[in-house]
Design a protein around this motif. Structure first.
Motif, PDB file in Angstrom:
ATOM      1  N   SER A 219       0.722  -1.190  -0.125  1.00 22.82           N
ATOM      2  CA  SER A 219       0.026  -0.078   0.076  1.00 22.82           C
ATOM      3  C   SER A 219       0.848   1.319  -0.042  1.00 22.82           C
ATOM      4  O   SER A 219       0.536   2.329  -0.598  1.00 22.82           O
ATOM      5  CB  SER A 219      -0.751  -0.012   1.186  1.00 22.82           C
ATOM      6  OG  SER A 219      -1.976   0.923   1.094  1.00 22.82           O
ATOM      7  N   ILE A 384      -1.383   3.024  13.217  1.00 20.55           N
ATOM      8  CA  ILE A 384      -0.779   3.499  11.835  1.00 20.55           C
ATOM      9  C   ILE A 384      -2.336   3.882  10.957  1.00 20.55           C
ATOM     10  O   ILE A 384      -1.850   4.500  10.329  1.00 20.55           O
ATOM     11  CB  ILE A 384       0.240   2.343  11.336  1.00 20.55           C
ATOM     12  CG1 ILE A 384       1.233   1.910  11.992  1.00 20.55           C
ATOM     13  CG2 ILE A 384       0.504   2.649   9.771  1.00 20.55           C
ATOM     14  CD1 ILE A 384       1.847   0.626  11.351  1.00 20.55           C
TER      15      ILE A 384
ATOM     16  N   ILE B  31      -7.329  -9.024  -1.122  1.00 18.33           N
ATOM     17  CA  ILE B  31      -6.743  -7.772   0.000  1.00 18.33           C
ATOM     18  C   ILE B  31      -5.463  -7.041  -1.064  1.00 18.33           C
ATOM     19  O   ILE B  31      -5.233  -5.983  -0.770  1.00 18.33           O
ATOM     20  CB  ILE B  31      -5.981  -8.494   0.746  1.00 18.33           C
ATOM     21  CG1 ILE B  31      -5.443  -7.529   1.741  1.00 18.33           C
ATOM     22  CG2 ILE B  31      -4.911  -9.526   0.727  1.00 18.33           C
ATOM     23  CD1 ILE B  31      -5.053  -7.945   3.163  1.00 18.33           C
ATOM     24  N   HIS B  32      -5.088  -7.914  -1.985  1.00 17.66           N
ATOM     25  CA  HIS B  32      -4.158  -7.037  -2.907  1.00 17.66           C
ATOM     26  C   HIS B  32      -4.959  -5.650  -3.773  1.00 17.66           C
ATOM     27  O   HIS B  32      -4.179  -5.074  -4.260  1.00 17.66           O
ATOM     28  CB  HIS B  32      -3.650  -7.866  -3.868  1.00 17.66           C
ATOM     29  CG  HIS B  32      -2.667  -8.985  -3.264  1.00 17.66           C
ATOM     30  ND1 HIS B  32      -1.408  -8.820  -2.559  1.00 17.66           N
ATOM     31  CD2 HIS B  32      -2.706 -10.255  -3.016  1.00 17.66           C
ATOM     32  CE1 HIS B  32      -1.050  -9.848  -2.060  1.00 17.66           C
ATOM     33  NE2 HIS B  32      -1.780 -10.802  -2.408  1.00 17.66           N
ATOM     34  N   ASP B  35      -6.656  -1.398  -1.816  1.00 18.09           N
ATOM     35  CA  ASP B  35      -6.093  -0.098  -1.647  1.00 18.09           C
ATOM     36  C   ASP B  35      -6.995   1.186  -1.929  1.00 18.09           C
ATOM     37  O   ASP B  35      -7.574   1.153  -3.209  1.00 18.09           O
ATOM     38  CB  ASP B  35      -4.591   0.128  -2.475  1.00 18.09           C
ATOM     39  CG  ASP B  35      -3.680  -0.809  -1.860  1.00 18.09           C
ATOM     40  OD1 ASP B  35      -3.024  -0.843  -0.733  1.00 18.09           O
ATOM     41  OD2 ASP B  35      -3.503  -1.869  -2.483  1.00 18.09           O
ATOM     42  N   ILE B 158     -11.838  -0.704  12.747  1.00 18.10           N
ATOM     43  CA  ILE B 158     -12.039   0.314  11.895  1.00 18.10           C
ATOM     44  C   ILE B 158     -13.539   0.208  11.367  1.00 18.10           C
ATOM     45  O   ILE B 158     -13.901  -0.598  10.948  1.00 18.10           O
ATOM     46  CB  ILE B 158     -11.149   0.123  10.649  1.00 18.10           C
ATOM     47  CG1 ILE B 158      -9.758  -0.110  11.013  1.00 18.10           C
ATOM     48  CG2 ILE B 158     -11.394   1.168   9.452  1.00 18.10           C
ATOM     49  CD1 ILE B 158      -8.942   0.989  11.554  1.00 18.10           C
ATOM     50  N   GLU B 162     -14.337   3.622   5.666  1.00 17.49           N
ATOM     51  CA  GLU B 162     -13.030   4.208   5.976  1.00 17.49           C
ATOM     52  C   GLU B 162     -12.522   3.946   4.784  1.00 17.49           C
ATOM     53  O   GLU B 162     -12.596   2.894   4.152  1.00 17.49           O
ATOM     54  CB  GLU B 162     -12.219   3.654   7.295  1.00 17.49           C
ATOM     55  CG  GLU B 162     -12.743   4.216   8.462  1.00 17.49           C
ATOM     56  CD  GLU B 162     -12.661   5.764   8.637  1.00 17.49           C
ATOM     57  OE1 GLU B 162     -11.510   6.418   8.200  1.00 17.49           O
ATOM     58  OE2 GLU B 162     -13.419   6.408   9.373  1.00 17.49           O
ATOM     59  N   VAL B 164      -9.236   2.656   2.456  1.00 16.63           N
ATOM     60  CA  VAL B 164      -8.166   1.912   2.966  1.00 16.63           C
ATOM     61  C   VAL B 164      -6.713   2.389   2.760  1.00 16.63           C
ATOM     62  O   VAL B 164      -6.367   2.730   1.721  1.00 16.63           O
ATOM     63  CB  VAL B 164      -8.069   0.586   2.112  1.00 16.63           C
ATOM     64  CG1 VAL B 164      -6.728  -0.315   2.492  1.00 16.63           C
ATOM     65  CG2 VAL B 164      -9.253  -0.352   2.539  1.00 16.63           C
ATOM     66  N   ASN B 165      -5.834   2.511   3.776  1.00 14.50           N
ATOM     67  CA  ASN B 165      -4.523   3.315   3.755  1.00 14.50           C
ATOM     68  C   ASN B 165      -3.536   2.108   4.084  1.00 14.50           C
ATOM     69  O   ASN B 165      -4.174   0.914   4.498  1.00 14.50           O
ATOM     70  CB  ASN B 165      -4.453   4.547   4.539  1.00 14.50           C
ATOM     71  CG  ASN B 165      -4.662   4.386   5.959  1.00 14.50           C
ATOM     72  OD1 ASN B 165      -4.564   3.042   6.573  1.00 14.50           O
ATOM     73  ND2 ASN B 165      -5.083   5.179   6.906  1.00 14.50           N
ATOM     74  N   PRO B 166      -2.200   2.389   4.118  1.00 18.23           N
ATOM     75  CA  PRO B 166      -1.377   1.461   4.411  1.00 18.23           C
ATOM     76  C   PRO B 166      -1.572   0.698   5.735  1.00 18.23           C
ATOM     77  O   PRO B 166      -1.504  -0.538   6.208  1.00 18.23           O
ATOM     78  CB  PRO B 166       0.017   2.087   4.528  1.00 18.23           C
ATOM     79  CG  PRO B 166      -0.257   2.991   3.508  1.00 18.23           C
ATOM     80  CD  PRO B 166      -1.616   3.578   3.508  1.00 18.23           C
ATOM     81  N   GLY B 167      -1.985   1.613   6.612  1.00 14.18           N
ATOM     82  CA  GLY B 167      -2.272   0.991   8.107  1.00 14.18           C
ATOM     83  C   GLY B 167      -3.530   0.112   8.209  1.00 14.18           C
ATOM     84  O   GLY B 167      -3.413  -1.171   8.981  1.00 14.18           O
ATOM     85  N   ILE B 168      -4.325   0.469   7.390  1.00 17.77           N
ATOM     86  CA  ILE B 168      -5.511  -0.316   7.490  1.00 17.77           C
ATOM     87  C   ILE B 168      -5.468  -1.627   6.708  1.00 17.77           C
ATOM     88  O   ILE B 168      -5.702  -2.750   7.175  1.00 17.77           O
ATOM     89  CB  ILE B 168      -6.855   0.663   6.809  1.00 17.77           C
ATOM     90  CG1 ILE B 168      -7.402   1.608   7.670  1.00 17.77           C
ATOM     91  CG2 ILE B 168      -8.003  -0.599   6.609  1.00 17.77           C
ATOM     92  CD1 ILE B 168      -8.415   2.462   7.221  1.00 17.77           C
ATOM     93  N   LYS B 169      -4.678  -1.375   5.672  1.00 16.87           N
ATOM     94  CA  LYS B 169      -4.411  -2.905   4.831  1.00 16.87           C
ATOM     95  C   LYS B 169      -3.684  -3.700   5.919  1.00 16.87           C
ATOM     96  O   LYS B 169      -3.762  -4.939   6.124  1.00 16.87           O
ATOM     97  CB  LYS B 169      -3.379  -2.604   3.541  1.00 16.87           C
ATOM     98  CG  LYS B 169      -3.209  -3.529   2.701  1.00 16.87           C
ATOM     99  CD  LYS B 169      -2.979  -3.543   1.295  1.00 16.87           C
ATOM    100  CE  LYS B 169      -2.624  -4.369   0.522  1.00 16.87           C
ATOM    101  NZ  LYS B 169      -2.251  -3.952  -1.020  1.00 16.87           N
ATOM    102  N   ALA B 170      -2.685  -2.995   6.356  1.00 16.94           N
ATOM    103  CA  ALA B 170      -1.953  -4.032   7.530  1.00 16.94           C
ATOM    104  C   ALA B 170      -2.952  -4.796   8.582  1.00 16.94           C
ATOM    105  O   ALA B 170      -2.773  -6.118   8.752  1.00 16.94           O
ATOM    106  CB  ALA B 170      -0.846  -3.185   8.222  1.00 16.94           C
ATOM    107  N   LEU B 171      -3.787  -3.983   8.898  1.00 12.41           N
ATOM    108  CA  LEU B 171      -5.050  -4.768   9.891  1.00 12.41           C
ATOM    109  C   LEU B 171      -5.802  -5.777   9.209  1.00 12.41           C
ATOM    110  O   LEU B 171      -6.069  -6.806   9.651  1.00 12.41           O
ATOM    111  CB  LEU B 171      -5.965  -3.661  10.417  1.00 12.41           C
ATOM    112  CG  LEU B 171      -5.260  -2.638  11.345  1.00 12.41           C
ATOM    113  CD1 LEU B 171      -6.329  -1.560  11.713  1.00 12.41           C
ATOM    114  CD2 LEU B 171      -4.806  -3.431  12.488  1.00 12.41           C
ATOM    115  N   GLN B 415      -9.555  12.482   4.246  1.00 13.29           N
ATOM    116  CA  GLN B 415     -10.195  12.326   5.421  1.00 13.29           C
ATOM    117  C   GLN B 415     -11.752  12.560   5.497  1.00 13.29           C
ATOM    118  O   GLN B 415     -12.587  12.056   6.195  1.00 13.29           O
ATOM    119  CB  GLN B 415      -9.307  12.981   6.768  1.00 13.29           C
ATOM    120  CG  GLN B 415      -8.248  12.392   7.164  1.00 13.29           C
ATOM    121  CD  GLN B 415      -7.338  12.813   8.126  1.00 13.29           C
ATOM    122  OE1 GLN B 415      -7.885  13.565   9.041  1.00 13.29           O
ATOM    123  NE2 GLN B 415      -6.159  12.987   8.076  1.00 13.29           N
TER     124      GLN B 415
END
Lengths: 429, 429
Positions: A219, A384, B31-32, B35, B158, B162, B164-171, B415
């Motif tokens: 991402s 994050i 999931i890929h 983003d 979450i 919302e 999806v940003n890098p942090g949400i993708k990690a979650l 945001q």
């Protein structure tokens, strides 16, 4: 064996990475596909703007000298000899006390030298002929947008390296860029390492966790404008990691591994760098989190070894990988942008090294504030997701208090900065 | 004929649009591919974090009670009975004065109740056996990250809506979302109207210009997270525009036309709205630019008529179309976010209506400043490319001066805001 590593400063680490900066290739894409791409050549005006003298209003084009005696008391009658819409050109020549009805954006007809707005005239029809009554005096040039007054043909309007936004796309269309030369997206290889790693589709097993860093990096890569190639997670096994990295290096422009850079017995990265003949640029940075971030170079290609800790991995990418990628795509502002703001709450824990705390910025009455999000515990990834900034707390012997001025690295920013963030000379407390 | 139109306030116009707000459908993506998509269901933790008691450091797991008498003067010897890497689980039970070598992130073995960091012990090998020397007393729980201490299974992490940003993708990866339920992207039809319009690939002709608004809207649509379907430019011809709009309405979720909303003779939109049986929500707004923005509704679908003037078109999209699309994609903060800042230069020209000036924000010493970019002349598109904000200058009888506090609508922000921008009760000057 515990390996001794010498930490270097953040600024120094960024400089070491950027010593190997490269500009990538470019490619032609359709204007429909150019959004968020980086221009690889300047955008040049292929014609004047406006391209001809035109009317900014709906109204009537006429000759100013014919209105010399017009007034509220003595309105003058003008014959309407033609009517042209946008995109049309009148073939008539406007003569004495003649007028041409003209739409917003239309070209001023020959002979006319001013426009009177529609709302200011009275329209009269008489025996099949149309007239207007003009009650005021006009000057030569009134209500005319002149050819080239906004932009002249040949002017460079946007530099190479700018990322296409709606306004830039509008300019590309205006100036005939049906095909746009943009930076080819570099391919970033991603290998998550660690025998504990499962995939998102796997059921949990004792002692194991699902890989999140690899996905987070995907991402982050996309947000930067590059593309990724994600490889299978790699167990902590020297041979298989070495083979995976060798393959990835052939297929990608740069390679990121995550995990395996701690000082534990099972960390094979130093050994692999050696075996590959890669030159180690650094393997420890004076910062938290992310102190065990490493970078090595081989044949001009960079291998980033980001920490297995999610926050450290995230910060490592933003500080060290992103500028390299942005520069690759022609940007002259490749670094993460930073501003200053006021800390909203105490952060009492002192740290010898600069600390990057995931933060959220708020604005009140024209001032910038920031507060940490989440507990900032190692391993907690939730924060994050909420962070829009990294609050920088320079290393020192004391903690920080609400009201302290701090640097804020903007995570969602696309404008970038021409200079990297660096430690302040004097830390506040 | 000059049509009389009654202007309404911006806030009122936004409300009228949002009366017809809808939530779109959702779809499952890998999931890929998630983003920048909007989550259409909350993200729930499918397990505790940490999922088991684990070590935050490289070190040795042992029993705290066995260290009771350890000190610098009287170091105690512990037998190392096992060695486990991340992802491994020890099958041994840690007993009296025994220890297990443990890596960062690994599960605490049975029997052990604390961890001592690698750096704090001396390792000793003797006759094929390994020992460590412990020189300090430890407490039960020292250096253990306990199961669930960060997040408990079942916690919503979450909200839906919302992006999806890098942090949400990690979650998402952490919690097993190999497939992610996201909002289906609404399709926005785009028709640029005007007989003067050429395409980017066309050579310029007398009286004509290339369409830029249609392309700008493409980019604005993509930035919002939706997709577009762009139709051929349409000449100022009632029948062909009617047919084009009818077709587009069947193929798209909403429709945007640009141009043809001025008060000139060649504007067919009002007529087309009527013929379609669409309900006009508004066709004039008390603002500049963009006063002739219109919106109509038919069978629950919205038709936005944005101005042919690039700046007006841009502002119209940001203020009225974007929140509708964001809400469609499940966002509860669909409106453009705004903050306040200090005007950096005079803007002396008064305006009866609120004016949206393309601006650039700068930050100095924790304060927010903004200045207009470009000349802000109608038709100059260059400034849209440089703007990161719209400086709002409320209508009034006086102009604005450097130092005045103004509202700033953030254009690149993702945001959003739960409340729309609205005119301040008291305008400053």
């Amino acid at each position: 064996m515990v390996e001794r590593r010498k930490p270097i400063w953040i600024k120094e680490a960024i400089e070491k990475v950027m010593e190997y900066k490269l500009r990538g290739e470019d490619e032609l894409v359709s204007i429909h596909e150019c959004d968020e791409r980086y221009l690889s050549e300047p955008l040049i005006a292929d014609h004047d703007v406006p391209p001809f003298n035109r009317s900014p209003y709906d109204g009537f084009a006429l000759r100013a000298r014919d209105t010399e005696n017009a007034s509220r008391e003595t309105p003058l009658l003008f014959e309407v000899i033609d009517e042209i819409g946008a995109g049309q050109v009148s073939l008539k020549q406007v003569g004495h006390q003649q007028a041409v009805r003209i739409m917003t954006g239309a070209q001023i007809p020959d002979g006319a030298d001013c426009v009177i707005m529609l709302e200011l005239v009275r329209e009269i029809s008489e025996a099949g002929n149309k007239y207007i009554e003009v009650k005021r005096r006009l000057q030569d040039g009134d209500n005319i947008s002149f050819q080239g007054e906004d932009t002249q043909k040949g002017s460079p309007l946007i530099d190479k390296g700018e990322r296409v936004n709606p306004g830039i796309k509008a300019l590309l269309a205006t100036f005939g860029y049906s095909q746009v030369k943009v930076a080819k997206k570099p391919t970033v290889g991603i290998i998550a390492t660690g025998s504990e790693l499962l995939r998102p589709e796997d059921e949990l097993e004792p002692g194991k966790i699902r890989d999140s860093n690899g996905y987070m990096i995907e991402s982050q890569v996309l947000r930067t404008g590059a593309v990724y190639k994600k490889y299978e997670n790699c167990a902590d096994d020297l041979e298989s990691l070495y083979e995976a990295m060798k393959t990835a290096l052939q297929e990608c422009d740069i390679l990121i591994t995550t995990g395996g850079v701690s000082v534990g017995d099972f960390d094979y990265l130093p050994e692999i760098y050696k075996r590959m003949g890669a030159k180690l640029l650094f393997n420890k940075i004076a910062m938290r989190p992310g102190s065990v971030t490493s970078c090595a170079e081989i044949n001009g290609r960079l291998l980033f070894g980001l920490s297995g800790n999610p926050s450290a991995c995230y910060v490592g990418f933003e500080l060290f990988v992103k500028p390299y990628l942005r520069y690759w795509m022609q940007s002259d502002r490749p670094y993460t942008r930073y501003i200053t703001g006021e800390l909203k709450m105490d952060f009492p824990k002192p740290n010898p090294f600069s600390r990057f705390v995931r933060g959220k910025i708020s604005y009140e009455d024209g001032k910038v504030y920031a507060e940490p999000v989440g507990l900032d515990k190692s391993g907690v990834v939730t924060s994050i997701a909420w962070a829009d900034s990294l609050i920088v707390l320079p290393g020192g012997t004391r903690g920080y208090r609400a009201g302290d001025e701090v640097d804020l690295i903007l995570l969602e920013d696309q404008q970038g900065s021409g200079v990297p963030w660096q430690e302040r000379k004097f830390s506040k407390s």
